[in-house]
Motif scaffolding. Sequence first.
Motif, PDB file in Angstrom:
ATOM      1  N   THR A 161      -4.187  -0.510  -8.568  1.00 33.98           N
ATOM      2  CA  THR A 161      -5.280   0.153  -7.842  1.00 33.98           C
ATOM      3  C   THR A 161      -5.172   1.684  -7.855  1.00 33.98           C
ATOM      4  O   THR A 161      -5.548   2.337  -6.893  1.00 33.98           O
ATOM      5  CB  THR A 161      -5.419  -0.342  -6.374  1.00 33.98           C
ATOM      6  OG1 THR A 161      -4.356   0.191  -5.568  1.00 33.98           O
ATOM      7  CG2 THR A 161      -5.432  -1.853  -6.287  1.00 33.98           C
ATOM      8  N   ALA A 268      -9.905  -7.271   2.764  1.00 32.81           N
ATOM      9  CA  ALA A 268      -8.796  -6.693   2.000  1.00 32.81           C
ATOM     10  C   ALA A 268      -8.090  -5.608   2.815  1.00 32.81           C
ATOM     11  O   ALA A 268      -6.861  -5.527   2.815  1.00 32.81           O
ATOM     12  CB  ALA A 268      -9.309  -6.119   0.678  1.00 32.81           C
ATOM     13  N   ALA A 272      -4.272  -5.771   3.781  1.00 30.48           N
ATOM     14  CA  ALA A 272      -3.376  -4.701   3.307  1.00 30.48           C
ATOM     15  C   ALA A 272      -2.658  -4.048   4.484  1.00 30.48           C
ATOM     16  O   ALA A 272      -1.457  -3.754   4.404  1.00 30.48           O
ATOM     17  CB  ALA A 272      -4.179  -3.659   2.524  1.00 30.48           C
ATOM     18  N   VAL A 284       2.769  -1.544  -0.613  1.00 25.78           N
ATOM     19  CA  VAL A 284       1.412  -2.092  -0.743  1.00 25.78           C
ATOM     20  C   VAL A 284       0.550  -1.087  -1.505  1.00 25.78           C
ATOM     21  O   VAL A 284       0.644   0.125  -1.267  1.00 25.78           O
ATOM     22  CB  VAL A 284       0.780  -2.370   0.646  1.00 25.78           C
ATOM     23  CG1 VAL A 284      -0.603  -2.999   0.493  1.00 25.78           C
ATOM     24  CG2 VAL A 284       1.684  -3.273   1.474  1.00 25.78           C
ATOM     25  N   TYR A 286      -3.301  -0.291  -2.117  1.00 30.21           N
ATOM     26  CA  TYR A 286      -4.711  -0.537  -1.775  1.00 30.21           C
ATOM     27  C   TYR A 286      -5.375   0.814  -1.477  1.00 30.21           C
ATOM     28  O   TYR A 286      -4.917   1.544  -0.589  1.00 30.21           O
ATOM     29  CB  TYR A 286      -4.824  -1.487  -0.567  1.00 30.21           C
ATOM     30  CG  TYR A 286      -6.263  -1.798  -0.215  1.00 30.21           C
ATOM     31  CD1 TYR A 286      -7.062  -2.528  -1.094  1.00 30.21           C
ATOM     32  CD2 TYR A 286      -6.835  -1.322   0.962  1.00 30.21           C
ATOM     33  CE1 TYR A 286      -8.396  -2.791  -0.808  1.00 30.21           C
ATOM     34  CE2 TYR A 286      -8.173  -1.591   1.265  1.00 30.21           C
ATOM     35  CZ  TYR A 286      -8.943  -2.318   0.376  1.00 30.21           C
ATOM     36  OH  TYR A 286     -10.264  -2.565   0.653  1.00 30.21           O
ATOM     37  N   HIS A 292      -2.029   5.239   0.344  1.00 28.51           N
ATOM     38  CA  HIS A 292      -2.340   5.209  -1.093  1.00 28.51           C
ATOM     39  C   HIS A 292      -2.375   6.638  -1.633  1.00 28.51           C
ATOM     40  O   HIS A 292      -2.997   7.517  -1.036  1.00 28.51           O
ATOM     41  CB  HIS A 292      -3.701   4.525  -1.306  1.00 28.51           C
ATOM     42  CG  HIS A 292      -4.032   4.253  -2.748  1.00 28.51           C
ATOM     43  ND1 HIS A 292      -4.526   5.228  -3.584  1.00 28.51           N
ATOM     44  CD2 HIS A 292      -3.935   3.136  -3.489  1.00 28.51           C
ATOM     45  CE1 HIS A 292      -4.727   4.700  -4.790  1.00 28.51           C
ATOM     46  NE2 HIS A 292      -4.371   3.437  -4.753  1.00 28.51           N
ATOM     47  N   VAL A 309      -5.832  -6.243  -3.550  1.00 31.23           N
ATOM     48  CA  VAL A 309      -4.628  -5.701  -2.911  1.00 31.23           C
ATOM     49  C   VAL A 309      -3.418  -6.151  -3.720  1.00 31.23           C
ATOM     50  O   VAL A 309      -3.296  -7.334  -4.037  1.00 31.23           O
ATOM     51  CB  VAL A 309      -4.484  -6.235  -1.467  1.00 31.23           C
ATOM     52  CG1 VAL A 309      -3.223  -5.688  -0.818  1.00 31.23           C
ATOM     53  CG2 VAL A 309      -5.718  -5.902  -0.633  1.00 31.23           C
ATOM     54  N   SER A 310      -2.539  -5.215  -4.070  1.00 28.86           N
ATOM     55  CA  SER A 310      -1.282  -5.593  -4.725  1.00 28.86           C
ATOM     56  C   SER A 310      -0.119  -5.147  -3.851  1.00 28.86           C
ATOM     57  O   SER A 310      -0.250  -4.200  -3.074  1.00 28.86           O
ATOM     58  CB  SER A 310      -1.174  -4.945  -6.106  1.00 28.86           C
ATOM     59  OG  SER A 310      -2.141  -5.502  -6.975  1.00 28.86           O
ATOM     60  N   ARG A 375      -0.491  -9.710  -6.954  1.00 32.98           N
ATOM     61  CA  ARG A 375      -1.856  -9.231  -6.719  1.00 32.98           C
ATOM     62  C   ARG A 375      -2.671 -10.304  -6.014  1.00 32.98           C
ATOM     63  O   ARG A 375      -2.652 -11.471  -6.428  1.00 32.98           O
ATOM     64  CB  ARG A 375      -2.519  -8.888  -8.053  1.00 32.98           C
ATOM     65  CG  ARG A 375      -3.895  -8.221  -7.888  1.00 32.98           C
ATOM     66  CD  ARG A 375      -4.674  -8.203  -9.185  1.00 32.98           C
ATOM     67  NE  ARG A 375      -5.240  -9.517  -9.476  1.00 32.98           N
ATOM     68  CZ  ARG A 375      -5.801  -9.852 -10.631  1.00 32.98           C
ATOM     69  NH1 ARG A 375      -5.855  -8.985 -11.601  1.00 32.98           N
ATOM     70  NH2 ARG A 375      -6.298 -11.058 -10.813  1.00 32.98           N
TER      71      ARG A 375
END
Length: 394
Positions: A161, A268, A272, A284, A286, A292, A309-310, A375
């Motif tokens: 992402t 999501a 997350a 995480v 996202y 992020h 979301v990974s 993921r």
Amino acid sequence: MTTNQYHPETLAVRAGSEATPFGENSEALFLNSSFRFSSAAQAAARFGGTELGNIYSRFTNPTVTMFQNKLAALEGAEQCVATSTGMSAILACVMGLCSAGEHIVASRSIFGTSVQLFSNILKRWGLEVTFVSLTDVDAWRAAITPKTKLFFVETPSNPLTEVCDIQALANIAHKAGAHLVVDNCFCTPAIQHPLELGADIIIHSATKYIDGQGRCLGGAVLGSKALMEPVYGFLRTAGVTMSAFNAWVFLKGLETLHVRMEAHASHALALATWLEAQPNVARVYYPGLVSHPQHQLALLQQASGGGIVSFEVKPKAGQTEQEAAWALIDATKLISITANLGDAKSTITHPATTTHSRVSAEARAEAGIKDNLVRIAVGLEHVDDLKADLALLK
Ligand SMILES: *Cc1c(COP(=O)(O)O)cnc(C)c1O
């Protein structure tokens, strides 16, 4: 209907629709391969292009045309070329716009099969491709050669992402006489408008959120009429055409796109946020999270963080990274173990051994895809049930 008169939600429901003389309110499915002419002269005029109209469904089909016009309205594009899959959209784009000896700069963080197409197949036909880090603007500039025709990105990328500055990359591409292609599969026009941000071409795998319920394969290329002409020329000759049935399913899918994407994104974000607080989660990814790296940029470019979301699972004592990820995946009862995304059903994937397994271990490491990365494409189930399914992380 003119597209600037209505809100996007209205366009998703109404744009592109054309009724037959029967006056049906839901778009008709034209399951016919060819079209009949009233005379030999009309047939000649259609083939000669002096009379507009359908000839053969490999070229155009009314249901496919309605889908193309609806998606074009949503993306603010002059023209949409629908294709049989997302991969054939990428193929048609490159075959339409590039020739042997020319060059593409692509993000190294793109869909695994796109990497295969570029580096194994198109390379054999004389196309040169340089892969660079999505977010390293200087690397994009440095990769340009006199033969560079296209920049190719996904933002946010799969599976990490990462978000890139579309306008900045577009400016660099344009200075070099190249076009910026954005695979907008993760966002859809409900979340991000790459053409408004300076991109020239949009790619979609309609298989994902445009369908929304995991039924059909399809894709699309969108852009100006001038750029789409050779793309369409490749499609009608090579035959990577979207089936009318699939176009009909996607037309229905697009009607609910905005409500679905809002739900995917809010679920999501909730998941997350929860993942970030779990002791067995190392990290995480996202775009909707403040943590992020490109969160601010994502807020500018996207209406939401999207539905993907990974995260990295912390291995327990004696566990390898892969074992930790697989143990979590195998412990789920509700979430589907599948590589697909964009479905009402949440899906869980181990990128290193599935979607990115054909990418070399070194290339994966360079791209930051670790063996403990998982993921989740967050679906429309209640978020509390998803959290319960991931109880191993607590
Ligand atoms: C799935 C996907 C594709 C390929 O689409 P298909 O419909 O499976 O051919 C391309 N790009 C992205 C980002 C995808 O997720």
